[in-house]
Design a protein around this motif. Structure first.
Motif, PDB file in Angstrom:
ATOM      1  N   ARG A   1     -40.303  60.416  33.471  1.00 33.58           N
ATOM      2  CA  ARG A   1     -40.515  61.190  32.250  1.00 33.58           C
ATOM      3  C   ARG A   1     -40.875  60.282  31.081  1.00 33.58           C
ATOM      4  O   ARG A   1     -41.731  60.611  30.257  1.00 33.58           O
ATOM      5  CB  ARG A   1     -39.269  62.019  31.948  1.00 33.58           C
ATOM      6  N   TRP A   2     -40.204  59.115  31.014  1.00 34.23           N
ATOM      7  CA  TRP A   2     -40.512  58.165  29.940  1.00 34.23           C
ATOM      8  C   TRP A   2     -41.951  57.676  30.051  1.00 34.23           C
ATOM      9  O   TRP A   2     -42.667  57.572  29.055  1.00 34.23           O
ATOM     10  CB  TRP A   2     -39.540  56.990  30.007  1.00 34.23           C
ATOM     11  N   ARG A   3     -42.408  57.378  31.253  1.00 35.77           N
ATOM     12  CA  ARG A   3     -43.787  56.909  31.434  1.00 35.77           C
ATOM     13  C   ARG A   3     -44.788  57.977  31.002  1.00 35.77           C
ATOM     14  O   ARG A   3     -45.803  57.672  30.367  1.00 35.77           O
ATOM     15  CB  ARG A   3     -44.037  56.540  32.895  1.00 35.77           C
ATOM     16  N   GLN A   4     -44.504  59.221  31.324  1.00 35.53           N
ATOM     17  CA  GLN A   4     -45.418  60.296  30.946  1.00 35.53           C
ATOM     18  C   GLN A   4     -45.447  60.491  29.434  1.00 35.53           C
ATOM     19  O   GLN A   4     -46.495  60.766  28.850  1.00 35.53           O
ATOM     20  CB  GLN A   4     -45.019  61.591  31.650  1.00 35.53           C
ATOM     21  N   GLN A   5     -44.282  60.360  28.802  1.00 36.61           N
ATOM     22  CA  GLN A   5     -44.212  60.560  27.354  1.00 36.61           C
ATOM     23  C   GLN A   5     -44.779  59.382  26.570  1.00 36.61           C
ATOM     24  O   GLN A   5     -45.412  59.557  25.530  1.00 36.61           O
ATOM     25  CB  GLN A   5     -42.756  60.809  26.939  1.00 36.61           C
ATOM     26  N   SER A   6     -44.562  58.175  27.068  1.00 37.13           N
ATOM     27  CA  SER A   6     -44.954  56.976  26.330  1.00 37.13           C
ATOM     28  C   SER A   6     -46.329  56.452  26.714  1.00 37.13           C
ATOM     29  O   SER A   6     -46.949  55.706  25.947  1.00 37.13           O
ATOM     30  CB  SER A   6     -43.924  55.865  26.569  1.00 37.13           C
ATOM     31  N   GLY A   7     -46.812  56.814  27.913  1.00 36.11           N
ATOM     32  CA  GLY A   7     -48.060  56.260  28.389  1.00 36.11           C
ATOM     33  C   GLY A   7     -47.924  54.851  28.940  1.00 36.11           C
ATOM     34  O   GLY A   7     -48.919  54.223  29.308  1.00 36.11           O
ATOM     35  N   ASP A   8     -46.706  54.348  29.011  1.00 32.79           N
ATOM     36  CA  ASP A   8     -46.467  53.011  29.538  1.00 32.79           C
ATOM     37  C   ASP A   8     -46.704  53.019  31.046  1.00 32.79           C
ATOM     38  O   ASP A   8     -46.260  53.925  31.748  1.00 32.79           O
ATOM     39  CB  ASP A   8     -45.037  52.586  29.229  1.00 32.79           C
ATOM     40  N   THR A   9     -47.406  52.025  31.534  1.00 36.06           N
ATOM     41  CA  THR A   9     -47.752  51.993  32.960  1.00 36.06           C
ATOM     42  C   THR A   9     -46.911  51.015  33.764  1.00 36.06           C
ATOM     43  O   THR A   9     -47.168  50.817  34.950  1.00 36.06           O
ATOM     44  CB  THR A   9     -49.235  51.627  33.132  1.00 36.06           C
ATOM     45  N   ARG A  10     -45.907  50.391  33.154  1.00 31.71           N
ATOM     46  CA  ARG A  10     -45.099  49.412  33.885  1.00 31.71           C
ATOM     47  C   ARG A  10     -44.274  50.065  34.983  1.00 31.71           C
ATOM     48  O   ARG A  10     -43.822  51.193  34.848  1.00 31.71           O
ATOM     49  CB  ARG A  10     -44.184  48.662  32.919  1.00 31.71           C
ATOM     50  N   HIS A  11     -44.060  49.316  36.050  1.00 35.88           N
ATOM     51  CA  HIS A  11     -43.210  49.743  37.160  1.00 35.88           C
ATOM     52  C   HIS A  11     -41.809  49.174  36.947  1.00 35.88           C
ATOM     53  O   HIS A  11     -41.606  48.294  36.105  1.00 35.88           O
ATOM     54  CB  HIS A  11     -43.809  49.251  38.482  1.00 35.88           C
ATOM     55  N   CYS A  12     -40.849  49.662  37.732  1.00 39.50           N
ATOM     56  CA  CYS A  12     -39.473  49.160  37.645  1.00 39.50           C
ATOM     57  C   CYS A  12     -39.426  47.628  37.738  1.00 39.50           C
ATOM     58  O   CYS A  12     -38.650  46.966  37.041  1.00 39.50           O
ATOM     59  CB  CYS A  12     -38.620  49.738  38.761  1.00 39.50           C
ATOM     60  N   THR A  13     -40.257  47.083  38.618  1.00 39.32           N
ATOM     61  CA  THR A  13     -40.214  45.636  38.856  1.00 39.32           C
ATOM     62  C   THR A  13     -40.662  44.820  37.655  1.00 39.32           C
ATOM     63  O   THR A  13     -40.345  43.629  37.566  1.00 39.32           O
ATOM     64  CB  THR A  13     -41.085  45.281  40.070  1.00 39.32           C
TER      65      THR A  13
END
Length: 331
Positions: free
Chosen positions: A163-175
């Motif tokens: 949900r955070w990635r969708q809201q922020s547009g951040d493309t980072r993975h957990c790693t």
């Protein structure tokens, strides 16, 4: 809530769930690479010594033998818990391990993340959803687990991050955060410095402003028993601290439609979410404040089974700024 469940279920449906069957069974991994006879840690160390050395100092390596987990296991179902904390273990009993037990009995080993399933040829990426996204156990009248709930998440870390990635547009993975530079130490709650770096505390007269830095999920996340307390005291040793705020989840056993059987679930969630700044009011006269990360529930701490130094991590502590003197009105 319905949209959230659909989103997370869709995510889980595409994840390689059999790799980590959420404690419902032992993992069944495929053949070792390059013609090696097995997935033993020592064999992996032959070609990847730096990665294995980092892993040995991680919480994953001791996920089962960790003292906090061992105490919790005295009150919980050993089979389900052990098959999450040591997914390749064969000994599912509670209590200390026999001398000479292999690393697979102690925690999550190399194969837990890197081995192909059964005889599959490809080795997929680390399946975070299988490990860090699952429902509460649903029990029958005899107290036996019949399934994991799809109406309430015991761990929702992957859903929070998605949900955070969708809201922020951040493309980072957990790693990107938990394995910077390929670090197999993995960070998380067993690295206090990582938690301290994630927390931002801004003292101000009469309040603290608390937020997180570079965290793409709730704080705290993961184990539903984790919570954070904001405490004040009159002296710097905090011999008689007073809790003025908590960030965590409150649990109850109740009905959770459409699940027909009642089960444990979260009825309140006061954790920090990414981007939020929480303002915590402080009582007049408070001279010192600190923020404590708790690895177990308040009830578990009150039981006396956990020494304070074992289950509580102090992430921040400081003397508070004095309040400006109030201006008296002239007659």
């Amino acid at each position: 809530m319905h949209a959230l469940l659909l989103l997370t279920c869709s995510l889980l449906a595409t994840a390689p769930m059999p790799r980590f069957p959420q404690g419902t069974a032992r993992m069944d991994v495929g053949s070792a690479p390059h013609g090696l006879p097995d997935w033993g840690v020592q064999r992996c160390a032959g070609c990847h010594p730096a990665q294995v050395d980092s892993w040995r100092h991680s919480g994953h390596a001791t996920a089962r033998t960790d003292d906090v987990f061992q105490v919790a296991l005295t009150e919980d179902r050993p089979g389900w818990c052990v098959q999450c904390h040591a997914p390749l273990a064969r000994n599912l009993e509670r209590g200390p391990l026999p001398a000479g037990s292999p690393p697979e009995e102690h925690g999550v080993t190399c194969a837990g993340c890197h081995a192909p399933l059964a005889e599959a040829k490809a080795t997929p990426g680390m399946p975070c959803a299988g490990c860090h996204q699952f429902g509460f156990p649903v029990l029958d009248g005899a107290g036996q687990r019949v399934r994991l709930s799809s109406t309430g998440w015991q761990q929702d870390t992957v859903g929070e991050w998605t949900r955070w990635r969708q809201q922020s547009g951040d493309t980072r993975h957990c790693t990107a955060c938990h394995m910077r530079g390929g670090d197999h130490g993995l960070g998380g709650t067993r690295r206090t410095e990582s938690l301290k770096a994630a927390l931002v505390v801004e003292p101000a007269p009469g309040q603290l402003r608390v937020s997180t830095r570079d965290v793409g999920h709730a704080f705290p996340t993961g184990d539903v028993m984790r919570w954070v307390s904001v405490e004040v005291a009159d002296e710097p040793l905090f011999e008689a601290p007073r809790t003025v705020a908590t960030f965590g989840r409150r649990l109850e056993v109740r009905a959770w439609p459409p699940e027909p059987l009642p089960h444990l679930g979260a009825v309140e969630d006061t954790r920090l979410v990414p981007g939020e700044v929480r303002r915590v009011a402080l009582p007049p006269g408070a001279r010192y404040a600190r923020i404590v990360y708790h690895l177990v529930s308040r009830e578990q701490e009150d039981s006396g089974l956990y020494p304070a130094g074992l289950s509580r991590l102090v992430l921040w502590a400081a003397a508070l700024p004095s309040r400006p003197p109030s201006k008296e009105r002239k007659p």
